[in-house]
Motif scaffolding. Structure first.
Motif, PDB file in Angstrom:
ATOM      1  N   THR B 168      39.251-114.233   5.783  1.00 49.10           N
ATOM      2  CA  THR B 168      40.265-113.693   4.870  1.00 49.10           C
ATOM      3  C   THR B 168      41.366-112.929   5.607  1.00 49.10           C
ATOM      4  O   THR B 168      42.460-112.767   5.074  1.00 49.10           O
ATOM      5  N   SER B 362      28.339-107.111   7.084  1.00 44.76           N
ATOM      6  CA  SER B 362      27.376-107.678   8.016  1.00 44.76           C
ATOM      7  C   SER B 362      28.091-108.189   9.269  1.00 44.76           C
ATOM      8  O   SER B 362      28.954-109.057   9.185  1.00 44.76           O
ATOM      9  N   ASP B 424      31.519-110.034   8.655  1.00 46.81           N
ATOM     10  CA  ASP B 424      31.813-111.044   7.644  1.00 46.81           C
ATOM     11  C   ASP B 424      33.017-110.565   6.825  1.00 46.81           C
ATOM     12  O   ASP B 424      33.059-109.418   6.384  1.00 46.81           O
ATOM     13  N   GLN B 426      34.368-111.896   3.930  1.00 52.13           N
ATOM     14  CA  GLN B 426      34.570-112.412   2.570  1.00 52.13           C
ATOM     15  C   GLN B 426      34.931-111.354   1.536  1.00 52.13           C
ATOM     16  O   GLN B 426      35.697-111.596   0.620  1.00 52.13           O
ATOM     17  N   ARG B 427      34.361-110.155   1.651  1.00 50.25           N
ATOM     18  CA  ARG B 427      34.585-109.141   0.608  1.00 50.25           C
ATOM     19  C   ARG B 427      35.649-108.105   0.961  1.00 50.25           C
ATOM     20  O   ARG B 427      35.992-107.267   0.137  1.00 50.25           O
ATOM     21  N   ASP B 430      38.627-107.554  -1.286  1.00 51.51           N
ATOM     22  CA  ASP B 430      38.304-107.138  -2.655  1.00 51.51           C
ATOM     23  C   ASP B 430      38.616-105.649  -2.829  1.00 51.51           C
ATOM     24  O   ASP B 430      38.988-105.210  -3.922  1.00 51.51           O
TER      25      ASP B 430
END
Lengths: 470, 470
Positions: B168, B362, B424, B426-427, B430
């Motif tokens: 991202t 993570s 990681d 991905q979040r 957000d």
């Protein structure tokens, strides 16, 4: 840190050899896989499906109306995904019922209720039960007691998950026996009930339920999961008071009548080898706490998404690909067993089985239950999948539902190998089997990446199936 | 999928060569790293520190009392961690103030308030501003307008982050220019203000703020972030009505007076090469929305944890290791620049700089800003770190705070390389720069694994520093 040249060289030569014949198509595979991920991330339906499954259908323990609703709903969804057939497979399962009352409380000085719930499969307490608690650090310490030494006691099995294990599934595996076997081991020694520390790395107030079993010929005593915070509280009470009384009132029971329920199956016939089956799936039942969002709603909607992706992109499998949404994984695994027994009975040739049942977290790869050469064949996909964060292709567990297919008594094809989607495991046991396993705790991108990873792996295994049969 | 034998062989031979001299100590390194992770996961303090930083101190934008409190607090914590010295370094920074009123609303039919907030660095509206909105798909479409063609308009820069990008941060990098440069580009064409679609992959109601800048000689116009849901709403209004009026009232301003603030520095002298410095850090300031939990409270408490781990385990670095908690990363990077300029002025020999500023998720590895041979040296740590889920050791960004150290004008040692912890992703977006970047959205194990990864990398780089200088 040591580099092992012979090993690396071996891999190198082997990989090169295996792929010599397929290199011409590398570019095509890359593009297909890129499109799979693009479609999943831009137009994915798994997240909205999970929302429906969790919020409109909800928890779906075997025997519940919701479990049946989930089968009907998933059937209605996937029949729009260009499958050749979609049907249900009858499954007979035990019917365990939690009942309407669950009380576990310290009763020494007034009543201090604890966060607890019956373990799946447990008998009830047949009214209120009250007894002194004896704490053990785990199943081994329990086994050190002699027959009769725990007469009339409630045993607290208080082994925490080992936080040091990087993969939390290993920590779970290391102490799940206290939950599954604790009751019978305690009963052999005279105990009247067990309380089991919840299997989570968190200190929280959610009891995390799960399956337990009784040994034949041993008195069946009630078993309840205790939230980790409450297990710590009870431990401190015992520490300071020496002996502590607990009352329990559980109305759970296993019905005399079996549940007639279903697996949901949808398949696309193979264009070249229709009799060779690659099955992929997840389990549609859940525990009756929370919404079964990560366990295993995530796997269910990812598998449905695989069918959608194949259809949307016009991918025509060489082998028959078959999605199975298994019933009853949580308390009996009758769905997985029935599927495997039936496959054996009609001599179906399964070449590969894939499962997603480790939560909807960021995917890291796949574990393989297969031979060394099958693992090497799998590792060849590393380069094409690495751009998607997939780097883990090691020996390991496939999945509970697909396990029976590979058992000696059911196996048709000796080369059958199992693959388990391998997401990041750090958060899984925060939610597992608890009231906190809800839709809100699933991240959309992580879920979608998992579904795309399943589709990409299915595409590769289908196309290069012969690499795994040599 | 193609295997590239020459590349693999090259790596193989090189790795083997490099490590020949160190293989005897492999076992020792494995044990040290295992202990680092064990200690972090069993007795880690980073999570409780993050709780304190987020809940007791809270958001800490440069110039706020909380930012100063955070420096004082972190100093008091790390001085207990066996460091040889802990001190502050003066930093002068601009003082941007949000002010007490923020209104952005569609004003065509009554007032429909939108979820919005000023971008950091923006001028205010000097009272209520009302104008028609012109939507552009991003900075390029904006630049296609000629001078004066947007006279009196409010420009909506509505480029979404590209969800297809697996990392991202790449999607962020691809469209962050609309936030940073949108105002000046719009002003050149006559616009009176800009609204910028928030940089998140979610559709949510949080405006995600962030820094913006003004080009010299261009009229300074106000700039606000709009929540993605609201950007979509505004888009639909424009679509259906053709033209839509928006009113804005922002009281933000940049103070005439600079802020006198601090970096926090703590170090342990090297036993063999005290003049060679390995710096590791994170930024202690945050935006004024949420609590700066992932950005960059996580990095701060991970770096503090590194010092604790080294102390607890009695690790004595060969080189001087120095933790820097940088001020003002978010809106000016004066902390990072001041540190680098000072290092240059006193001719300090930094051999490596490590940063954690990608959230407490993570960990998957480290990105390296260095030479090819430094990347290969780094990749040699793969085998020893892989059991901890660390698999990513590729070229990439180091970090905003440590970047200035490697710039031509500041660099003392030509071999300096930068490492960025690579969790990681991905979040991350957000929560990024929004009111939702709070403690509750950080997972304890993920945070702890990141801190342990930082400590393990620091241990390895310190011990094998010479591999990176060849």
């Amino acid at each position: 840190m040591k580099v092992k040249p012979t090993f690396l060289l071996a891999i190198l030569l082997l990989s090169n050899f295996i792929y010599a014949q397929d290199q011409a198509d590398d570019k095509g595979d890359s593009l297909v896989i890129r499109s799979i991920f693009d479609e999943a991330l831009m137009n994915g339906e798994s997240y909205s499906h999970l929302n429906y499954l969790c919020k409109k259908i909800g928890m779906r323990i075997t025997g519940s109306q919701a479990a049946e609703d989930a089968v009907v709903w998933s059937k209605s969804v996937v029949k729009e995904y260009g499958v050749d057939s979609v049907y249900v497979q009858s499954v007979e399962a035990e019917h365990w019922v939690r009942g309407d009352k669950e009380l576990v409380a310290i009763s020494d000085e007034g009543i201090l209720p604890l966060h607890a719930c019956a373990l799946g499969g447990s008998v009830g307490t047949d009214g209120v039960l009250e007894a002194d608690v004896v704490e053990v650090s785990g199943i081994e310490e329990l086994k050190a007691y002699g027959v009769g030494e725990l007469e009339g006691k409630i045993v607290l099995l208080n082994e925490p998950m080992d936080k040091k294990m990087i993969n939390t599934f290993n920590a779970y595996g290391a102490c799940v026996s206290q939950r599954y076997s604790g009751a019978s081991e305690a009963a052999k020694r005279g105990a009247v009930a067990v309380l089991v520390r919840s299997l989570t790395t968190l200190t929280d107030v959610f009891p995390h339920t799960g399956s337990m079993g009784y040994e034949n010929g041993v008195t069946r005593i009630p078993a309840a999961a205790l939230a980790t915070q409450d297990a710590d509280v009870l431990h401190r009470y015992i520490d300071s008071l020496g002996t502590v009384k607990v009352i329990m009132n559980l109305n759970c029971y296993t019905s005399d009548r079996v549940v007639n329920t279903y697996n949901l199956i949808a398949e696309v016939k193979g264009s070249e080898h229709p009799d060779q089956i690659i099955v992929f799936g997840a389990h549609i039942d859940s525990w009756d706490k929370g919404e079964g969002a990560h366990d295993d709603g995530a796997g269910v909607v990812q598998c449905m998404e695989v069918l959608r992706l194949f259809n949307k992109m016009g991918l025509k499998p060489k082998n028959t690909i078959r999605m199975v949404l298994y019933m009853n994984e949580e308390n009996g695994n009758r769905g997985g067993k029935t599927y495997a027994e039936n496959a054996k009975a009609i001599d179906e040739n399964h070449i590969c089985a894939i499962e997603s049942d480790r939560g909807g977290f960021s995917p890291r790869g796949f574990s393989i239950d297969g031979t060394d050469s099958q693992q090497i064949a799998l590792a060849n996909f590393h380069e094409i999948l690495e751009p998607y964060g997939l780097h883990y292709f090691k020996k390991g567990y496939g999945g509970v539902d697909i396990g029976p297919l590979k058992r000696e008594e059911n196996r048709v094809n000796e080369n059958l190998f199992l693959l388990g989607l391998y997401p990041d495991s750090q958060r899984y046991f925060d939610y597992h089997h608890s009231a906190d396993d809800v839709f809100e705790n699933v991240n959309q991108r992580e879920l979608e990446l998992g579904g795309a990873s399943m589709a990409a792996m299915l595409y590769l295994v289908d196309k290069y199936w012969y690499l795994f049969s040599e």
